[in-house]
Scaffold this motif. Structure first.
Motif, PDB file in Angstrom:
ATOM      1  N   ARG A 120       0.832  -1.203   0.000  1.00 26.69           N
ATOM      2  CA  ARG A 120       0.000   0.000   0.000  1.00 26.69           C
ATOM      3  C   ARG A 120       0.864   1.248   0.000  1.00 26.69           C
ATOM      4  O   ARG A 120       0.546   2.237  -0.654  1.00 26.69           O
ATOM      5  CB  ARG A 120      -0.922   0.022   1.223  1.00 26.69           C
ATOM      6  N   GLN A 121       1.952   1.212   0.737  1.00 28.47           N
ATOM      7  CA  GLN A 121       2.850   2.362   0.804  1.00 28.47           C
ATOM      8  C   GLN A 121       3.431   2.677  -0.567  1.00 28.47           C
ATOM      9  O   GLN A 121       3.492   3.828  -0.980  1.00 28.47           O
ATOM     10  CB  GLN A 121       3.979   2.111   1.811  1.00 28.47           C
ATOM     11  N   THR A 122       3.840   1.644  -1.298  1.00 29.47           N
ATOM     12  CA  THR A 122       4.371   1.845  -2.645  1.00 29.47           C
ATOM     13  C   THR A 122       3.302   2.425  -3.564  1.00 29.47           C
ATOM     14  O   THR A 122       3.554   3.392  -4.298  1.00 29.47           O
ATOM     15  CB  THR A 122       4.902   0.519  -3.221  1.00 29.47           C
ATOM     16  N   LEU A 123       2.094   1.871  -3.515  1.00 30.30           N
ATOM     17  CA  LEU A 123       0.994   2.386  -4.336  1.00 30.30           C
ATOM     18  C   LEU A 123       0.699   3.846  -3.990  1.00 30.30           C
ATOM     19  O   LEU A 123       0.481   4.674  -4.878  1.00 30.30           O
ATOM     20  CB  LEU A 123      -0.258   1.531  -4.146  1.00 30.30           C
ATOM     21  N   SER A 124       0.710   4.145  -2.708  1.00 30.61           N
ATOM     22  CA  SER A 124       0.468   5.512  -2.259  1.00 30.61           C
ATOM     23  C   SER A 124       1.552   6.463  -2.770  1.00 30.61           C
ATOM     24  O   SER A 124       1.256   7.562  -3.248  1.00 30.61           O
ATOM     25  CB  SER A 124       0.408   5.552  -0.732  1.00 30.61           C
ATOM     26  N   ASN A 125       2.797   6.035  -2.680  1.00 28.36           N
ATOM     27  CA  ASN A 125       3.910   6.855  -3.189  1.00 28.36           C
ATOM     28  C   ASN A 125       3.777   7.096  -4.691  1.00 28.36           C
ATOM     29  O   ASN A 125       4.023   8.198  -5.177  1.00 28.36           O
ATOM     30  CB  ASN A 125       5.255   6.200  -2.875  1.00 28.36           C
ATOM     31  N   TRP A 126       3.385   6.062  -5.437  1.00 29.93           N
ATOM     32  CA  TRP A 126       3.196   6.221  -6.871  1.00 29.93           C
ATOM     33  C   TRP A 126       2.102   7.252  -7.158  1.00 29.93           C
ATOM     34  O   TRP A 126       2.240   8.071  -8.057  1.00 29.93           O
ATOM     35  CB  TRP A 126       2.823   4.893  -7.505  1.00 29.93           C
ATOM     36  N   MET A 127       1.030   7.181  -6.392  1.00 31.61           N
ATOM     37  CA  MET A 127      -0.067   8.135  -6.593  1.00 31.61           C
ATOM     38  C   MET A 127       0.393   9.564  -6.331  1.00 31.61           C
ATOM     39  O   MET A 127       0.083  10.479  -7.097  1.00 31.61           O
ATOM     40  CB  MET A 127      -1.247   7.788  -5.669  1.00 31.61           C
ATOM     41  N   MET A 128       1.118   9.757  -5.235  1.00 36.11           N
ATOM     42  CA  MET A 128       1.575  11.112  -4.900  1.00 36.11           C
ATOM     43  C   MET A 128       2.547  11.640  -5.948  1.00 36.11           C
ATOM     44  O   MET A 128       2.450  12.792  -6.373  1.00 36.11           O
ATOM     45  CB  MET A 128       2.206  11.135  -3.505  1.00 36.11           C
ATOM     46  N   LYS A 129       3.482  10.796  -6.386  1.00 30.96           N
ATOM     47  CA  LYS A 129       4.468  11.239  -7.379  1.00 30.96           C
ATOM     48  C   LYS A 129       3.805  11.534  -8.724  1.00 30.96           C
ATOM     49  O   LYS A 129       4.153  12.508  -9.385  1.00 30.96           O
ATOM     50  CB  LYS A 129       5.577  10.208  -7.528  1.00 30.96           C
ATOM     51  N   SER A 130       2.855  10.717  -9.121  1.00 30.88           N
ATOM     52  CA  SER A 130       2.188  10.961 -10.406  1.00 30.88           C
ATOM     53  C   SER A 130       1.299  12.191 -10.342  1.00 30.88           C
ATOM     54  O   SER A 130       1.069  12.841 -11.367  1.00 30.88           O
ATOM     55  CB  SER A 130       1.377   9.737 -10.834  1.00 30.88           C
ATOM     56  N   SER A 131       0.839  12.551  -9.161  1.00 34.13           N
ATOM     57  CA  SER A 131      -0.034  13.728  -9.053  1.00 34.13           C
ATOM     58  C   SER A 131       0.709  15.007  -9.435  1.00 34.13           C
ATOM     59  O   SER A 131       0.099  15.945  -9.961  1.00 34.13           O
ATOM     60  CB  SER A 131      -0.629  13.849  -7.652  1.00 34.13           C
ATOM     61  N   PHE A 132       2.001  15.074  -9.208  1.00 41.86           N
ATOM     62  CA  PHE A 132       2.772  16.253  -9.608  1.00 41.86           C
ATOM     63  C   PHE A 132       2.794  16.393 -11.131  1.00 41.86           C
ATOM     64  O   PHE A 132       2.682  17.492 -11.661  1.00 41.86           O
ATOM     65  CB  PHE A 132       4.196  16.203  -9.054  1.00 41.86           C
ATOM     66  N   LEU A 133       2.932  15.264 -11.831  1.00 46.80           N
ATOM     67  CA  LEU A 133       2.903  15.300 -13.295  1.00 46.80           C
ATOM     68  C   LEU A 133       1.500  15.608 -13.797  1.00 46.80           C
ATOM     69  O   LEU A 133       1.328  16.370 -14.750  1.00 46.80           O
ATOM     70  CB  LEU A 133       3.381  13.962 -13.859  1.00 46.80           C
ATOM     71  N   LEU A 134       0.516  15.032 -13.153  1.00 46.73           N
ATOM     72  CA  LEU A 134      -0.864  15.264 -13.579  1.00 46.73           C
ATOM     73  C   LEU A 134      -1.309  16.707 -13.344  1.00 46.73           C
ATOM     74  O   LEU A 134      -2.191  17.204 -14.033  1.00 46.73           O
ATOM     75  CB  LEU A 134      -1.811  14.289 -12.872  1.00 46.73           C
ATOM     76  N   GLU A 135      -0.681  17.392 -12.397  1.00 47.76           N
ATOM     77  CA  GLU A 135      -1.013  18.790 -12.159  1.00 47.76           C
ATOM     78  C   GLU A 135      -0.725  19.625 -13.405  1.00 47.76           C
ATOM     79  O   GLU A 135      -1.481  20.542 -13.737  1.00 47.76           O
ATOM     80  CB  GLU A 135      -0.240  19.349 -10.964  1.00 47.76           C
ATOM     81  N   LEU A 136       0.332  19.302 -14.116  1.00 49.67           N
ATOM     82  CA  LEU A 136       0.655  20.012 -15.352  1.00 49.67           C
ATOM     83  C   LEU A 136      -0.446  19.815 -16.392  1.00 49.67           C
ATOM     84  O   LEU A 136      -0.848  20.749 -17.091  1.00 49.67           O
ATOM     85  CB  LEU A 136       2.005  19.552 -15.908  1.00 49.67           C
ATOM     86  N   VAL A 137      -0.938  18.599 -16.489  1.00 50.59           N
ATOM     87  CA  VAL A 137      -2.043  18.301 -17.410  1.00 50.59           C
ATOM     88  C   VAL A 137      -3.290  19.059 -16.982  1.00 50.59           C
ATOM     89  O   VAL A 137      -3.977  19.673 -17.800  1.00 50.59           O
ATOM     90  CB  VAL A 137      -2.310  16.779 -17.463  1.00 50.59           C
ATOM     91  N   TYR A 138      -3.586  19.027 -15.685  1.00 51.60           N
ATOM     92  CA  TYR A 138      -4.753  19.721 -15.135  1.00 51.60           C
ATOM     93  C   TYR A 138      -4.691  21.222 -15.453  1.00 51.60           C
ATOM     94  O   TYR A 138      -5.675  21.809 -15.908  1.00 51.60           O
ATOM     95  CB  TYR A 138      -4.817  19.495 -13.627  1.00 51.60           C
ATOM     96  N   LEU A 139      -3.542  21.841 -15.232  1.00 48.21           N
ATOM     97  CA  LEU A 139      -3.410  23.278 -15.483  1.00 48.21           C
ATOM     98  C   LEU A 139      -3.586  23.603 -16.965  1.00 48.21           C
ATOM     99  O   LEU A 139      -4.191  24.616 -17.318  1.00 48.21           O
ATOM    100  CB  LEU A 139      -2.061  23.785 -14.965  1.00 48.21           C
ATOM    101  N   HIS A 140      -3.081  22.747 -17.830  1.00 47.45           N
ATOM    102  CA  HIS A 140      -3.274  22.954 -19.271  1.00 47.45           C
ATOM    103  C   HIS A 140      -4.756  22.821 -19.624  1.00 47.45           C
ATOM    104  O   HIS A 140      -5.294  23.627 -20.402  1.00 47.45           O
ATOM    105  CB  HIS A 140      -2.436  21.959 -20.067  1.00 47.45           C
ATOM    106  N   MET A 141      -5.428  21.828 -19.062  1.00 44.82           N
ATOM    107  CA  MET A 141      -6.857  21.643 -19.311  1.00 44.82           C
ATOM    108  C   MET A 141      -7.658  22.832 -18.780  1.00 44.82           C
ATOM    109  O   MET A 141      -8.614  23.283 -19.417  1.00 44.82           O
ATOM    110  CB  MET A 141      -7.342  20.338 -18.677  1.00 44.82           C
ATOM    111  N   LYS A 142      -7.267  23.341 -17.625  1.00 42.36           N
ATOM    112  CA  LYS A 142      -7.972  24.494 -17.052  1.00 42.36           C
ATOM    113  C   LYS A 142      -7.819  25.713 -17.956  1.00 42.36           C
ATOM    114  O   LYS A 142      -8.780  26.455 -18.170  1.00 42.36           O
ATOM    115  CB  LYS A 142      -7.458  24.804 -15.646  1.00 42.36           C
ATOM    116  N   LYS A 143      -6.619  25.904 -18.505  1.00 39.91           N
ATOM    117  CA  LYS A 143      -6.390  27.034 -19.417  1.00 39.91           C
ATOM    118  C   LYS A 143      -7.333  26.927 -20.620  1.00 39.91           C
ATOM    119  O   LYS A 143      -7.939  27.915 -21.032  1.00 39.91           O
ATOM    120  CB  LYS A 143      -4.928  27.044 -19.867  1.00 39.91           C
ATOM    121  N   ASP A 144      -7.463  25.742 -21.187  1.00 40.58           N
ATOM    122  CA  ASP A 144      -8.394  25.530 -22.301  1.00 40.58           C
ATOM    123  C   ASP A 144      -9.844  25.729 -21.856  1.00 40.58           C
ATOM    124  O   ASP A 144     -10.647  26.330 -22.568  1.00 40.58           O
ATOM    125  CB  ASP A 144      -8.241  24.128 -22.884  1.00 40.58           C
TER     126      ASP A 144
END
Length: 151
Positions: free
Chosen positions: A23-47
Motif C-alpha cells: 500500500r505504501q508503494t501504491l500511495s507513493n506512486w499516486m503522490m508522485k504521479s499527481s505532480f505530473l498530472l497537475e501540469l495536465v490539469y493546469l493545461h486543461m484548465k487554461k483551455d
C-alpha cells in the motif's frame, strides 16, 4: 487493475497474481504521479476557461481525517464543464467549503457565460454572465404559484 479500489485491496489483488506491491508503494506512486498530472490539469484548465460557455456545480463530499475538520463536517467537490460545442473538458476541484470565493478564484480567467443552478455563491465570480438552469427555475416558479394561490 485498480478498478477504483482502496489501496489495501489493490495490494491484495496484486499479491494474487504474484506481485508484492505494498500500500505504501501504491500511495507513493499516486503522490508522485499527481505532480505530473497537475501540469495536465493546469493545461486543461487554461483551455476550459477560454471557452465561451461553462457549466458549474458543487456537491458535498465526506473526507475522513481532514486537518482541522471533524469527519462529520461537509467538504465540497466543485465541477466545471465545457459546453457541448467546445472541447470536452470536465475538471473537479476539491474545496473544504462552499464559499463563493472558490468559484471566484477558479473562474478568475473566465469571461463569458456560466450556467449554474442558482446558488448565490457564483455571483462572486467576476466578468461572467450567469445563466440559470431551467430545471432549477421550475422550483422558483412553483414557489410563485404556491404564494399566488395560497392567498
Amino acid at each position: 487493475m485498480g478498478n477504483w479500489l482502496p489501496l489495501y485491496r489493490q495490494s491484495e489483488n496484486y499479491k494474487r497474481i504474484g506481485l508484492n506491491i505494498t500500500r505504501q508503494t501504491l500511495s507513493n506512486w499516486m503522490m508522485k504521479s499527481s505532480f505530473l498530472l497537475e501540469l495536465v490539469y493546469l493545461h486543461m484548465k487554461k483551455d476550459l476557461v477560454s471557452s465561451n460557455i461553462l457549466h458549474a456545480d458543487e456537491t458535498t463530499v465526506q473526507v475522513l481525517r481532514e486537518t482541522g475538520k471533524k469527519s462529520s463536517q461537509k467538504s465540497y467537490m466543485w465541477v466545471y464543464v465545457s459546453s457541448f460545442y467546445d472541447k470536452q473538458i470536465c475538471l473537479y476541484e476539491y474545496q473544504s467549503s462552499r464559499k463563493g470565493s472558490n468559484a471566484k478564484e477558479f473562474l478568475s480567467q473566465f469571461n463569458w457565460y456560466l450556467h449554474v443552478d442558482g446558488y448565490k455563491g457564483y455571483n462572486q465570480a467576476l466578468n461572467v454572465s450567469l445563466v440559470q438552469c431551467t430545471s432549477h427555475l421550475r422550483w422558483k416558479l412553483s414557489d410563485v404559484a404556491v404564494i399566488k394561490y395560497s392567498h
